[in-house]
Write an enzyme that holds these catalytic residues in place. Structure first.
Site, PDB file in Angstrom:
ATOM      1  N   GLY A  45     -57.844 -34.213  30.397  1.00  0.00           N
ATOM      2  CA  GLY A  45     -57.779 -34.922  29.123  1.00  0.00           C
ATOM      3  C   GLY A  45     -56.647 -35.934  29.137  1.00  0.00           C
ATOM      4  N   GLN A  50     -50.391 -41.467  25.741  1.00  0.00           N
ATOM      5  CA  GLN A  50     -49.933 -41.192  27.106  1.00  0.00           C
ATOM      6  C   GLN A  50     -49.978 -42.421  28.004  1.00  0.00           C
ATOM      7  OE1 GLN A  50     -52.478 -37.429  27.467  1.00  0.00           O
ATOM      8  NE2 GLN A  50     -50.658 -36.943  28.658  1.00  0.00           N
ATOM      9  N   CYS A  92     -49.347 -30.789  31.142  1.00  0.00           N
ATOM     10  CA  CYS A  92     -49.585 -32.089  30.513  1.00  0.00           C
ATOM     11  C   CYS A  92     -49.218 -33.181  31.510  1.00  0.00           C
ATOM     12  CB  CYS A  92     -48.715 -32.210  29.262  1.00  0.00           C
ATOM     13  SG  CYS A  92     -48.888 -33.794  28.417  1.00  0.00           S
ATOM     14  N   LEU A  93     -50.054 -34.205  31.627  1.00  0.00           N
ATOM     15  CA  LEU A  93     -49.775 -35.299  32.563  1.00  0.00           C
ATOM     16  C   LEU A  93     -48.485 -36.027  32.195  1.00  0.00           C
ATOM     17  CD1 LEU A  93     -53.383 -36.770  32.987  1.00  0.00           C
ATOM     18  CD2 LEU A  93     -52.126 -35.320  34.595  1.00  0.00           C
ATOM     19  N   HIS A 134     -54.967 -29.801  22.473  1.00  0.00           N
ATOM     20  CA  HIS A 134     -53.850 -30.436  23.183  1.00  0.00           C
ATOM     21  C   HIS A 134     -53.865 -31.949  22.907  1.00  0.00           C
ATOM     22  CE1 HIS A 134     -51.157 -30.756  26.849  1.00  0.00           C
ATOM     23  NE2 HIS A 134     -51.560 -31.998  26.723  1.00  0.00           N
ATOM     24  N   GLU A 135     -55.054 -32.554  22.980  1.00  0.00           N
ATOM     25  CA  GLU A 135     -55.155 -34.006  22.762  1.00  0.00           C
ATOM     26  C   GLU A 135     -54.923 -34.363  21.290  1.00  0.00           C
ATOM     27  OE1 GLU A 135     -54.959 -35.492  25.447  1.00  0.00           O
ATOM     28  OE2 GLU A 135     -55.640 -33.842  26.704  1.00  0.00           O
ATOM     29  N   HIS A 138     -51.371 -34.655  20.735  1.00  0.00           N
ATOM     30  CA  HIS A 138     -50.836 -35.946  21.207  1.00  0.00           C
ATOM     31  C   HIS A 138     -50.962 -37.019  20.122  1.00  0.00           C
ATOM     32  CE1 HIS A 138     -49.530 -35.512  25.310  1.00  0.00           C
ATOM     33  NE2 HIS A 138     -50.662 -34.960  25.709  1.00  0.00           N
TER      34      HIS A 138
HETATM   35 ZN    ZN Z   1     -50.864 -33.802  27.356  1.00  0.00          ZN
END
Ligand code: ZN
Length: 169
Positions: A45, A50, A92-93, A134-135, A138
């Site tokens: 995701g 991000q 998380c990226l 999670h998204e 964000h």
């Molecule tokens: Zn993330």
């Protein structure tokens, strides 16, 4: 086009994103770039903040590109329902190298728009439900570490600050 993924500490990750009203070329390019960037990472995701864009857009694909039907693009999403509980490890990226167990509802229903501005409502369980939440976080300026309890959060944030100081973040 791949876009650089910003990391914990970048202001855009820590503030709420703005609703999308335009579905023209700029938004389409953002979505295409986000999909490409998510697959390249690789990740399941990616939310627009991000890649440094404060817009309420996220993409996810729990098959990471193996099954094209799994690719989801959500614009201006809202929770309709959430229930149950799951405890799984999450990363998380934007916080590479760190993982933690985060409690999330087991099921989530989201409504919003697809990439063309058409309404869509999707129900998710398991990993996809976790991904949605999670998204969604964000888009509200919340990262998974913000959901951890005091000590665990402090430990990760302290390590990130150390890495940043050393120019390694
Ligand atoms: Zn993330």
């Amino acid at each position: 086009m791949l876009r650089p993924i910003v990391r914990h500490g970048a202001a855009v990750l820590h503030q709420p994103a703005q609703a999308v009203a335009d579905f023209g070329d700029k938004t389409q390019a953002l979505i295409d770039d986000m999909i490409q960037t998510m697959y390249a990472a690789p990740g399941v995701g990616l939310a627009a903040p991000q890649v440094g864009v404060g817009a309420r857009v996220f993409v996810c694909d729990i098959s990471v590109g193996r099954n094209s039907a799994d690719l989801i693009v959500f614009i201006n999403p809202e929770f309709v329902e959430r229930d149950g509980m799951q405890l799984e490890e999450e990363g998380c990226l934007s916080i590479p190298g760190f993982n933690a167990t985060v409690a999330r509802p087991a099921r989530a229903v989201l409504k919003g728009l697809d990439r063309h501005g058409e309404p869509q409502t999707l129900e998710a369980t398991g990993l996809l439900a976790r991904c949605f939440q999670h998204e969604m976080d964000h888009l509200d300026g919340t990262l998974f570490v913000d959901r951890l309890r005091g000590l665990q959060k402090d430990l990760i944030v302290r390590k990130i600050k150390k890495l940043a100081k050393a120019g390694k973040w």
